[in-house]
Design an enzyme around this catalytic site. Sequence first.
Site, PDB file in Angstrom:
ATOM      1  N   SER A   9      33.019   5.478 -12.696  1.00 16.38           N
ATOM      2  CA  SER A   9      33.845   5.757 -11.512  1.00 16.38           C
ATOM      3  C   SER A   9      35.237   5.148 -11.654  1.00 16.38           C
ATOM      4  O   SER A   9      36.144   5.497 -10.896  1.00 16.38           O
ATOM      5  CB  SER A   9      33.151   5.226 -10.252  1.00 16.38           C
ATOM      6  OG  SER A   9      33.004   3.825 -10.311  1.00 16.38           O
ATOM      7  N   HIS A  10      35.416   4.231 -12.593  1.00 13.51           N
ATOM      8  CA  HIS A  10      36.739   3.649 -12.806  1.00 13.51           C
ATOM      9  C   HIS A  10      37.273   3.880 -14.214  1.00 13.51           C
ATOM     10  O   HIS A  10      38.212   3.225 -14.639  1.00 13.51           O
ATOM     11  CB  HIS A  10      36.721   2.149 -12.488  1.00 13.51           C
ATOM     12  CG  HIS A  10      36.518   1.879 -11.039  1.00 13.51           C
ATOM     13  ND1 HIS A  10      35.277   1.751 -10.472  1.00 13.51           N
ATOM     14  CD2 HIS A  10      37.408   1.753 -10.021  1.00 13.51           C
ATOM     15  CE1 HIS A  10      35.399   1.547  -9.166  1.00 13.51           C
ATOM     16  NE2 HIS A  10      36.677   1.534  -8.865  1.00 13.51           N
ATOM     17  N   LEU A  17      37.527  -4.030 -10.458  1.00 18.90           N
ATOM     18  CA  LEU A  17      38.057  -5.385 -10.273  1.00 18.90           C
ATOM     19  C   LEU A  17      37.537  -6.359 -11.337  1.00 18.90           C
ATOM     20  O   LEU A  17      38.188  -7.362 -11.637  1.00 18.90           O
ATOM     21  CB  LEU A  17      37.696  -5.868  -8.859  1.00 18.90           C
ATOM     22  CG  LEU A  17      38.465  -7.059  -8.294  1.00 18.90           C
ATOM     23  CD1 LEU A  17      39.974  -6.853  -8.350  1.00 18.90           C
ATOM     24  CD2 LEU A  17      38.025  -7.336  -6.858  1.00 18.90           C
ATOM     25  N   THR A  54      37.442  -0.434   1.056  1.00 13.73           N
ATOM     26  CA  THR A  54      36.170  -0.743   0.392  1.00 13.73           C
ATOM     27  C   THR A  54      36.156  -2.200  -0.074  1.00 13.73           C
ATOM     28  O   THR A  54      35.110  -2.753  -0.378  1.00 13.73           O
ATOM     29  CB  THR A  54      35.942   0.167  -0.823  1.00 13.73           C
ATOM     30  OG1 THR A  54      37.110   0.116  -1.647  1.00 13.73           O
ATOM     31  CG2 THR A  54      35.702   1.589  -0.395  1.00 13.73           C
ATOM     32  N   LEU A  61      31.628  -6.247  -6.568  1.00 16.90           N
ATOM     33  CA  LEU A  61      30.924  -5.472  -5.556  1.00 16.90           C
ATOM     34  C   LEU A  61      31.856  -5.052  -4.435  1.00 16.90           C
ATOM     35  O   LEU A  61      32.620  -5.845  -3.894  1.00 16.90           O
ATOM     36  CB  LEU A  61      29.720  -6.255  -5.019  1.00 16.90           C
ATOM     37  CG  LEU A  61      29.890  -7.647  -4.409  1.00 16.90           C
ATOM     38  CD1 LEU A  61      30.133  -7.536  -2.905  1.00 16.90           C
ATOM     39  CD2 LEU A  61      28.654  -8.487  -4.672  1.00 16.90           C
ATOM     40  N   ASP A 105      32.132   6.229  -6.292  1.00 14.85           N
ATOM     41  CA  ASP A 105      30.771   6.756  -6.432  1.00 14.85           C
ATOM     42  C   ASP A 105      30.523   7.903  -5.454  1.00 14.85           C
ATOM     43  O   ASP A 105      29.746   8.812  -5.752  1.00 14.85           O
ATOM     44  CB  ASP A 105      29.740   5.632  -6.247  1.00 14.85           C
ATOM     45  CG  ASP A 105      29.731   4.670  -7.428  1.00 14.85           C
ATOM     46  OD1 ASP A 105      29.952   5.126  -8.566  1.00 14.85           O
ATOM     47  OD2 ASP A 105      29.535   3.461  -7.221  1.00 14.85           O
ATOM     48  N   LYS A 113      27.206  -8.825   8.179  1.00 21.43           N
ATOM     49  CA  LYS A 113      27.596  -9.803   7.159  1.00 21.43           C
ATOM     50  C   LYS A 113      28.581  -9.194   6.163  1.00 21.43           C
ATOM     51  O   LYS A 113      29.622  -9.784   5.855  1.00 21.43           O
ATOM     52  CB  LYS A 113      26.357 -10.336   6.442  1.00 21.43           C
ATOM     53  CG  LYS A 113      25.438 -11.135   7.352  1.00 21.43           C
ATOM     54  CD  LYS A 113      24.298 -11.795   6.596  1.00 21.43           C
ATOM     55  CE  LYS A 113      23.412 -12.559   7.580  1.00 21.43           C
ATOM     56  NZ  LYS A 113      22.391 -13.364   6.898  1.00 21.43           N
ATOM     57  N   LEU A 126      20.622  -9.064 -15.150  1.00 25.81           N
ATOM     58  CA  LEU A 126      21.653  -9.824 -14.444  1.00 25.81           C
ATOM     59  C   LEU A 126      22.817  -8.908 -14.118  1.00 25.81           C
ATOM     60  O   LEU A 126      23.023  -7.898 -14.792  1.00 25.81           O
ATOM     61  CB  LEU A 126      22.179 -10.941 -15.336  1.00 25.81           C
ATOM     62  CG  LEU A 126      21.235 -12.093 -15.639  1.00 25.81           C
ATOM     63  CD1 LEU A 126      21.961 -13.121 -16.486  1.00 25.81           C
ATOM     64  CD2 LEU A 126      20.780 -12.733 -14.332  1.00 25.81           C
ATOM     65  N   PRO A 127      23.628  -9.302 -13.104  1.00 25.03           N
ATOM     66  CA  PRO A 127      24.856  -8.540 -12.873  1.00 25.03           C
ATOM     67  C   PRO A 127      25.674  -8.505 -14.175  1.00 25.03           C
ATOM     68  O   PRO A 127      25.848  -9.538 -14.804  1.00 25.03           O
ATOM     69  CB  PRO A 127      25.594  -9.347 -11.796  1.00 25.03           C
ATOM     70  CG  PRO A 127      24.536 -10.178 -11.138  1.00 25.03           C
ATOM     71  CD  PRO A 127      23.485 -10.427 -12.169  1.00 25.03           C
ATOM     72  N   ASP A 165      24.836  -7.085 -17.004  1.00 26.73           N
ATOM     73  CA  ASP A 165      24.028  -6.816 -18.208  1.00 26.73           C
ATOM     74  C   ASP A 165      24.176  -5.379 -18.706  1.00 26.73           C
ATOM     75  O   ASP A 165      24.332  -5.143 -19.898  1.00 26.73           O
ATOM     76  CB  ASP A 165      22.540  -7.076 -17.927  1.00 26.73           C
ATOM     77  CG  ASP A 165      22.128  -8.513 -18.215  1.00 26.73           C
ATOM     78  OD1 ASP A 165      23.012  -9.301 -18.618  1.00 26.73           O
ATOM     79  OD2 ASP A 165      20.946  -8.833 -18.038  1.00 26.73           O
ATOM     80  N   ARG A 166      24.091  -4.436 -17.759  1.00 27.67           N
ATOM     81  CA  ARG A 166      24.165  -3.029 -18.166  1.00 27.67           C
ATOM     82  C   ARG A 166      25.517  -2.704 -18.795  1.00 27.67           C
ATOM     83  O   ARG A 166      25.597  -2.012 -19.805  1.00 27.67           O
ATOM     84  CB  ARG A 166      23.902  -2.119 -16.956  1.00 27.67           C
ATOM     85  CG  ARG A 166      23.792  -0.646 -17.372  1.00 27.67           C
ATOM     86  CD  ARG A 166      23.131   0.201 -16.313  1.00 27.67           C
ATOM     87  NE  ARG A 166      23.727   0.010 -14.993  1.00 27.67           N
ATOM     88  CZ  ARG A 166      23.243   0.555 -13.875  1.00 27.67           C
ATOM     89  NH1 ARG A 166      22.170   1.305 -13.912  1.00 27.67           N
ATOM     90  NH2 ARG A 166      23.830   0.344 -12.708  1.00 27.67           N
TER      91      ARG A 166
END
Lengths: 345, 345
Positions: free
Chosen positions: B55-56, B132, B168, B187, B196, B239, B312-313, B315-316
């Site tokens: 998407s980026h 980001l 966003t 995020l 997305d 939140k 983990l964040p 990892d992919r």
Amino acid sequence: MSAQSPIVDLPCALIGFNDLVALLHALFIKHGTSPEVAAILAHNCASAERDGAHSHGIFRIPGYLSTLASGWVNGHAVPRVTDVASGFLRVDACNGFAQPALEAARALLVDKARSAGIALLAIHNSHHFAALWPDVEPFAEEGLVALSVVNSMTCVVPHGADRPLFGTNPIAFAAPRADGPPIVFDLATSAIAHGDVQIAARNGERLPPGMGVDSLGQPTQDPRAVLEGGALLPFGGHKGSALSMMVELLAAALTGGNFSFEFNWADHPGARTPWTGQLLIVIDPSKTAGQSFAERSQELVRQMHAAGLRRLPGDRRHRTRAKSLEAGIEIDAKALQQLRELAGE
Amino acid sequence: MSAQSPIVDLPCALIGFNDLVALLHALFIKHGTSPEVAAILAHNCASAERDGAHSHGIFRIPGYLSTLASGWVNGHAVPRVTDVASGFLRVDACNGFAQPALEAARALLVDKARSAGIALLAIHNSHHFAALWPDVEPFAEEGLVALSVVNSMTCVVPHGADRPLFGTNPIAFAAPRADGPPIVFDLATSAIAHGDVQIAARNGERLPPGMGVDSLGQPTQDPRAVLEGGALLPFGGHKGSALSMMVELLAAALTGGNFSFEFNWADHPGARTPWTGQLLIVIDPSKTAGQSFAERSQELVRQMHAAGLRRLPGDRRHRTRAKSLEAGIEIDAKALQQLRELAGE
């Protein structure tokens, strides 16, 4: 007034804020803190009660007393402040509460933020058992922007994991605005705060769906099943989970404190307070070019209201505070009597 | 390769990372940027494509070209850096892209963080149209901890409000660890990233529930209804909404940039890039006493794996990156041909 003898639906008494502070001050001293620590904890706990933040008000007193009695936390600790760099302060809370550690460093932290533009306070070897907003709000009242994170104790299952690891790991933020009290929020990165689960259990209420799991890892809405071997879920799925991980890194790894899963209080029956760390970041917005920050944040508030938002974060607390300061703080009469007895009055 | 002519299910070509950077560099120069700006945007966009952050990646090229052609953003802007205080830097991006503004201040920002312990970079008058995480990851590769927020354009309804106001408003975080690539997450504080939604619309897919509303404010799973007069919701209810508000305050009020609702591109048909601000905070964790930060963060990762977390964040992205660097980046063959034509090859 223990977790085993819930107090519900009883007649209410009114007590003035200063009277409640004085009562709690006497109570803390009687149960094992120095007068200095007692003054800070009493003000903090009375402030939460005053603002209607019941899960962090006098509801916490049995936990404070139990943890002090267990020898787990040092109620007489004198924090040690180290001036590390022009924007970096470190405090060893010396196994005491986090709030006196913050208080010991506050003046220097503000000086550093005003001089360097931003300053960081890393507290370790500390116990945080209170709401987080009282730690940031005073900075905003001085025109500064403040952010704080604190990790707690293993009770949250990371998104995609099988068992709990993170704490409820709240994030609190405060910013000044021109025409009203500061904008303040304090949010647990768990789907629900631990104190609110305890209150639901006390009151015999069910939890909303998606808040927790039982001891077998199955979803449950029974607060007792969550408290007795179960665990909480992070808010907002993988995003809240990532933020909770960030809190572990900032509040523990970056301060030199324990992760939420690292301390072991097995030898201290009655211990209730997580022995971890806390990070604060304070920013001086006057370093920014252009219109004053407080005018700009006021503009954001104006537009949020125009978009139909009736309540800002912190609004309810401020309304309850105003009412409490005018008419007195409403406290269950039996609970107040028990506080007086605990304070030896 | 415009938003009106979606490209799906076509044969793929392979291109090396450096070749893609060179291609995009030529393309940006040809369409209105200086060589310096082109180099930075090309590396950024190719990195996203390399890491599978579609998407980026090159998906954004039509938007870049359209916004450059509209005169909305200055592709030749030379950022102006102001050294405000020992921990505070300000950059006027001069109506250019945010990434060159960050690049212009990076070395001084790192120096300040290492010297003061923490440093803040306030970018304003800037356009951020990329992911980001590329802004924070390089700091962690140097052993620093970095946090960044950027506001965008009105498309998110604050929790409890009637109409959209926030952007966003993503939050990105990066921290080093001892035995692997940095821990990085990025995020959106919206329930789903705008890119997305665009990709779902392009591919004719429906959105998961709870992501957005249509032009009447009613919940919808149709990405086109969200894009055409509808809006997104924040992640995690009140939140996520509070965090999105914090991003507006930090990225706009604190930098001197526009709020997400303040700019008006009506006179620039084709404009796509939000004209706002960006905040970065960089911390030197070596200022902490005790075990090294990277060892501590590695311990957290070990425990996250032991708790059953398989991914983990980040990892992919790292796995896709390794594959892309070994075998080349997989790109739709027609899209690659169109990029070459746009670059004048």
